[in-house]
Design a protein around this motif. Structure first.
Motif, PDB file in Angstrom:
ATOM      1  N   TYR A   1       0.830  -1.198   0.000  1.00 13.29           N
ATOM      2  CA  TYR A   1       0.000   0.000   0.000  1.00 13.29           C
ATOM      3  C   TYR A   1       0.875   1.263   0.000  1.00 13.29           C
ATOM      4  CZ  TYR A   1      -3.653   3.305   1.261  1.00 13.29           C
ATOM      5  OH  TYR A   1      -4.518   4.370   1.267  1.00 13.29           O
ATOM      6  N   ARG A   2       1.986   1.203   0.755  1.00  9.42           N
ATOM      7  CA  ARG A   2       2.889   2.348   0.802  1.00  9.42           C
ATOM      8  C   ARG A   2       3.514   2.606  -0.571  1.00  9.42           C
ATOM      9  NH1 ARG A   2       6.036   0.397   4.272  1.00  9.42           N
ATOM     10  NH2 ARG A   2       4.693   0.872   6.056  1.00  9.42           N
ATOM     11  N   GLN A   3       3.889   1.544  -1.261  1.00 12.02           N
ATOM     12  CA  GLN A   3       4.469   1.700  -2.596  1.00 12.02           C
ATOM     13  C   GLN A   3       3.436   2.202  -3.592  1.00 12.02           C
ATOM     14  OE1 GLN A   3       6.603  -1.664  -4.106  1.00 12.02           O
ATOM     15  NE2 GLN A   3       8.091  -1.697  -2.421  1.00 12.02           N
ATOM     16  N   ALA A   4       2.193   1.739  -3.465  1.00  8.30           N
ATOM     17  CA  ALA A   4       1.126   2.223  -4.350  1.00  8.30           C
ATOM     18  C   ALA A   4       0.908   3.720  -4.150  1.00  8.30           C
ATOM     19  CB  ALA A   4      -0.164   1.450  -4.090  1.00  8.30           C
ATOM     20  N   GLN A   5       0.905   4.154  -2.870  1.00 15.00           N
ATOM     21  CA  GLN A   5       0.734   5.575  -2.583  1.00 15.00           C
ATOM     22  C   GLN A   5       1.898   6.381  -3.138  1.00 15.00           C
ATOM     23  OE1 GLN A   5      -1.943   7.170  -1.091  1.00 15.00           O
ATOM     24  NE2 GLN A   5      -2.844   5.169  -1.478  1.00 15.00           N
ATOM     25  N   SER A   6       3.086   5.838  -3.028  1.00 13.77           N
ATOM     26  CA  SER A   6       4.265   6.529  -3.555  1.00 13.77           C
ATOM     27  C   SER A   6       4.168   6.674  -5.074  1.00 13.77           C
ATOM     28  CB  SER A   6       5.527   5.764  -3.175  1.00 13.77           C
ATOM     29  OG  SER A   6       6.677   6.376  -3.729  1.00 13.77           O
ATOM     30  N   ALA A   7       3.672   5.623  -5.745  1.00 14.49           N
ATOM     31  CA  ALA A   7       3.505   5.682  -7.203  1.00 14.49           C
ATOM     32  C   ALA A   7       2.455   6.710  -7.596  1.00 14.49           C
ATOM     33  CB  ALA A   7       3.129   4.304  -7.740  1.00 14.49           C
ATOM     34  N   LEU A   8       1.373   6.789  -6.826  1.00  8.03           N
ATOM     35  CA  LEU A   8       0.335   7.789  -7.107  1.00  8.03           C
ATOM     36  C   LEU A   8       0.879   9.193  -6.904  1.00  8.03           C
ATOM     37  CD1 LEU A   8      -2.815   6.150  -5.440  1.00  8.03           C
ATOM     38  CD2 LEU A   8      -2.414   6.481  -7.886  1.00  8.03           C
TER      39      LEU A   8
ATOM     40  N   ASN B   1       2.390   2.017 -12.686  1.00  6.36           N
ATOM     41  CA  ASN B   1       2.965   1.301 -11.550  1.00  6.36           C
ATOM     42  C   ASN B   1       1.966   1.236 -10.392  1.00  6.36           C
ATOM     43  OD1 ASN B   1       4.947  -0.005 -10.005  1.00  6.36           O
ATOM     44  ND2 ASN B   1       5.720   1.925  -9.191  1.00  6.36           N
ATOM     45  N   ALA B   2       1.217   2.316 -10.182  1.00  5.29           N
ATOM     46  CA  ALA B   2       0.216   2.326  -9.115  1.00  5.29           C
ATOM     47  C   ALA B   2      -0.858   1.277  -9.362  1.00  5.29           C
ATOM     48  CB  ALA B   2      -0.410   3.712  -9.001  1.00  5.29           C
ATOM     49  N   VAL B   3      -1.298   1.168 -10.616  1.00  4.99           N
ATOM     50  CA  VAL B   3      -2.297   0.148 -10.955  1.00  4.99           C
ATOM     51  C   VAL B   3      -1.776  -1.240 -10.628  1.00  4.99           C
ATOM     52  CG1 VAL B   3      -3.457  -0.981 -12.893  1.00  4.99           C
ATOM     53  CG2 VAL B   3      -3.498   1.514 -12.708  1.00  4.99           C
ATOM     54  N   THR B   4      -0.522  -1.496 -10.994  1.00  2.67           N
ATOM     55  CA  THR B   4       0.072  -2.811 -10.726  1.00  2.67           C
ATOM     56  C   THR B   4       0.118  -3.096  -9.224  1.00  2.67           C
ATOM     57  OG1 THR B   4       1.444  -2.622 -12.721  1.00  2.67           O
ATOM     58  CG2 THR B   4       2.125  -4.226 -11.061  1.00  2.67           C
ATOM     59  N   LYS B   5       0.561  -2.118  -8.431  1.00  6.45           N
ATOM     60  CA  LYS B   5       0.663  -2.314  -6.979  1.00  6.45           C
ATOM     61  C   LYS B   5      -0.713  -2.504  -6.347  1.00  6.45           C
ATOM     62  CE  LYS B   5       5.136  -1.680  -6.901  1.00  6.45           C
ATOM     63  NZ  LYS B   5       6.074  -2.807  -6.595  1.00  6.45           N
ATOM     64  N   LEU B   6      -1.686  -1.704  -6.774  1.00  7.99           N
ATOM     65  CA  LEU B   6      -3.029  -1.789  -6.179  1.00  7.99           C
ATOM     66  C   LEU B   6      -3.715  -3.108  -6.532  1.00  7.99           C
ATOM     67  CD1 LEU B   6      -4.153   1.886  -6.800  1.00  7.99           C
ATOM     68  CD2 LEU B   6      -3.738   0.831  -4.572  1.00  7.99           C
ATOM     69  N   LYS B   7      -3.516  -3.572  -7.751  1.00  7.83           N
ATOM     70  CA  LYS B   7      -4.095  -4.863  -8.139  1.00  7.83           C
ATOM     71  C   LYS B   7      -3.443  -6.001  -7.359  1.00  7.83           C
ATOM     72  CE  LYS B   7      -4.878  -5.660 -12.497  1.00  7.83           C
ATOM     73  NZ  LYS B   7      -4.657  -5.743 -13.968  1.00  7.83           N
TER      74      LYS B   7
ATOM     75  N   ALA C   1      -7.879  -3.264   1.694  1.00  6.41           N
ATOM     76  CA  ALA C   1      -8.505  -3.833   0.497  1.00  6.41           C
ATOM     77  C   ALA C   1      -9.518  -2.863  -0.125  1.00  6.41           C
ATOM     78  CB  ALA C   1      -9.180  -5.159   0.834  1.00  6.41           C
ATOM     79  N   GLU C   2     -10.441  -2.333   0.682  1.00  7.29           N
ATOM     80  CA  GLU C   2     -11.461  -1.438   0.146  1.00  7.29           C
ATOM     81  C   GLU C   2     -10.848  -0.143  -0.379  1.00  7.29           C
ATOM     82  OE1 GLU C   2     -14.500  -0.813   3.020  1.00  7.29           O
ATOM     83  OE2 GLU C   2     -15.079  -2.923   3.122  1.00  7.29           O
ATOM     84  N   GLN C   3      -9.882   0.384   0.361  1.00  3.31           N
ATOM     85  CA  GLN C   3      -9.231   1.610  -0.090  1.00  3.31           C
ATOM     86  C   GLN C   3      -8.459   1.371  -1.384  1.00  3.31           C
ATOM     87  OE1 GLN C   3      -9.805   4.439   1.237  1.00  3.31           O
ATOM     88  NE2 GLN C   3      -8.387   5.686   0.007  1.00  3.31           N
ATOM     89  N   ALA C   4      -7.857   0.196  -1.517  1.00  3.63           N
ATOM     90  CA  ALA C   4      -7.121  -0.128  -2.742  1.00  3.63           C
ATOM     91  C   ALA C   4      -8.077  -0.180  -3.936  1.00  3.63           C
ATOM     92  CB  ALA C   4      -6.398  -1.460  -2.584  1.00  3.63           C
ATOM     93  N   GLN C   5      -9.259  -0.766  -3.737  1.00  4.03           N
ATOM     94  CA  GLN C   5     -10.246  -0.807  -4.825  1.00  4.03           C
ATOM     95  C   GLN C   5     -10.674   0.594  -5.236  1.00  4.03           C
ATOM     96  OE1 GLN C   5     -13.481  -3.257  -3.463  1.00  4.03           O
ATOM     97  NE2 GLN C   5     -12.159  -5.002  -3.030  1.00  4.03           N
ATOM     98  N   LEU C   6     -10.843   1.457  -4.268  1.00 10.07           N
ATOM     99  CA  LEU C   6     -11.270   2.826  -4.554  1.00 10.07           C
ATOM    100  C   LEU C   6     -10.170   3.598  -5.287  1.00 10.07           C
ATOM    101  CD1 LEU C   6     -13.814   4.542  -3.974  1.00 10.07           C
ATOM    102  CD2 LEU C   6     -12.662   5.403  -1.949  1.00 10.07           C
TER     103      LEU C   6
ATOM    104  N   LEU D   1      -7.842   2.322  -7.031  1.00  7.30           N
ATOM    105  CA  LEU D   1      -7.600   1.724  -8.340  1.00  7.30           C
ATOM    106  C   LEU D   1      -8.447   2.430  -9.412  1.00  7.30           C
ATOM    107  CD1 LEU D   1      -6.169  -0.489  -9.953  1.00  7.30           C
ATOM    108  CD2 LEU D   1      -8.065  -2.030  -9.390  1.00  7.30           C
ATOM    109  N   ILE D   2      -9.661   2.838  -9.049  1.00 10.37           N
ATOM    110  CA  ILE D   2     -10.506   3.597  -9.990  1.00 10.37           C
ATOM    111  C   ILE D   2      -9.780   4.872 -10.399  1.00 10.37           C
ATOM    112  CG2 ILE D   2     -12.777   4.611 -10.369  1.00 10.37           C
ATOM    113  CD1 ILE D   2     -13.770   3.028  -7.919  1.00 10.37           C
TER     114      ILE D   2
END
Length: 323
Positions: free
Chosen positions: A33-40, A47-53, A65-70, A72-73
């Motif tokens: 989640y930290r890496q996904a936030q960093s990518a965003l 890269n964010a899409v890949t991490k969130l998926k 999980a729920e925040q990742a789905q949100l 990801l949109i």
């Protein structure tokens, strides 16, 4: 030391550094989640899409999980993938209808449809929105309508309402464009019906005056003088400055059959000796373009899709394949 030896050492050093970085399979939920936030934050949306998926698939019942789905949109939307964004939004709404941020999913779904026309062709060709298939505009309008009806106090409702006004104008201008096409092809009944549809269903849009002008001209061509006079009276009363009125007199947009060249008659208007005005070039479509610019400028900075840099002629010729 030879250059090739230096290159070999550098390659081995990079490989060693890369091997020390943990792969996604070895990352904890919090690290992913930290890496996904960093990518965003870094606007690295792919890269964010890949991490969130990866986060959602590996930890479907985790705390993120729920925040990742949100998010990801959002990542799909910012990455210029409107269909994927809409699908992710639909999935989130279906799985979490009572989520506190479900209004955000509706809003992003509407935005994804709103920007759907800004695809490959729109990037390279000057296409007028009021002349294009209104499917995406209608979808966007419906999504924003659901948002404003179900969550009238949402923080996204004011912006959604403004976009609905613009989209309604787009749909009305499209009907005028189709009506002008029918008029040009001498399909006067269809042209009159399109004009009447605009007047009856798109009140308070700039296209109403154009709809009345369509009705006047079509009824005149059909020699339905009473209907033509009634429509003309309404046009003069409500839109005295309409371009079809010159010194208070109605000027038809298209030539009558007796005024058309033999080539135009033989080809049903497909070939004209005199270049006609492009259909859809109306006051309504000009107003719609201006409103689109206003709506785009009002979009919050964090939701704006990054615009591509100015492209060279070679990039345009190859559709960006060799940027």
């Amino acid at each position: 030391m030879h250059v090739k030896h230096l290159l070999l050492i550098a390659t081995l050093a990079l490989a060693a550094c890369a091997s020390n970085e943990p792969s996604d399979e070895n990352l904890s939920e919090a690290d992913l989640y930290r890496q996904a936030q960093s990518a965003l934050d870094g606007k690295s949306y792919t890269n964010a899409v890949t991490k969130l998926k990866a986060l959602e698939s590996r930890y479907p019942f985790g705390r993120y999980a729920e925040q990742a789905q949100l998010e990801l949109i959002y990542a799909y939307y910012k990455n210029g993938e409107p269909e994927a964004a809409k699908s992710a939004a639909e999935r989130f709404i279906r799985l979490h209808p009572q989520h506190p941020s479900v209004d955000y999913a509706y809003y992003l779904k509407g935005l994804a449809a709103f920007d759907q026309d800004r695809g490959l062709m729109a990037r390279f060709l000057p296409l007028e929105m009021s002349k294009r298939d209104p499917g995406a505009a209608r979808d966007s309008y419906n999504e924003f309508a659901r948002l404003t009806n179900r969550y009238p106090n949402s923080r996204y409702a004011p912006d959604a309402k403004q976009r609905m006004i613009y989209l309604r104008n787009v749909l009305a201008a499209y009907e005028v464009h189709v009506g002008n096409y029918y008029l040009k092809r001498n399909a006067y009944v269809s042209a009159a019906n399109r004009g009447r549809y605009v007047v009856e269903n798109f009140q308070e849009t700039p296209a109403v005056g154009d709809g009345l002008a369509l009705m006047v001209e079509a009824y005149q061509r059909l020699r339905l003088n009473d209907l033509a006079d009634t429509s003309l009276a309404a046009l003069k009363l409500n839109y005295p400055q309409h371009p079809s009125l010159v010194d208070g007199e109605f000027v038809p947009r298209e030539k009558g059959d007796d005024e058309r060249s033999w080539l135009a008659k033989a080809t049903l208007g497909l070939i004209e000796t005199d270049a006609p005005l492009p259909p859809g070039e109306t006051r309504a479509s000009q107003d719609v373009q201006r409103q689109f610019q206003d709506a785009e400028e009002a979009l919050p900075e964090e939701l704006k899709v990054d615009e591509p840099a100015k492209r060279s002629w070679w990039s345009r010729l190859t559709f960006g394949l060799f940027d």
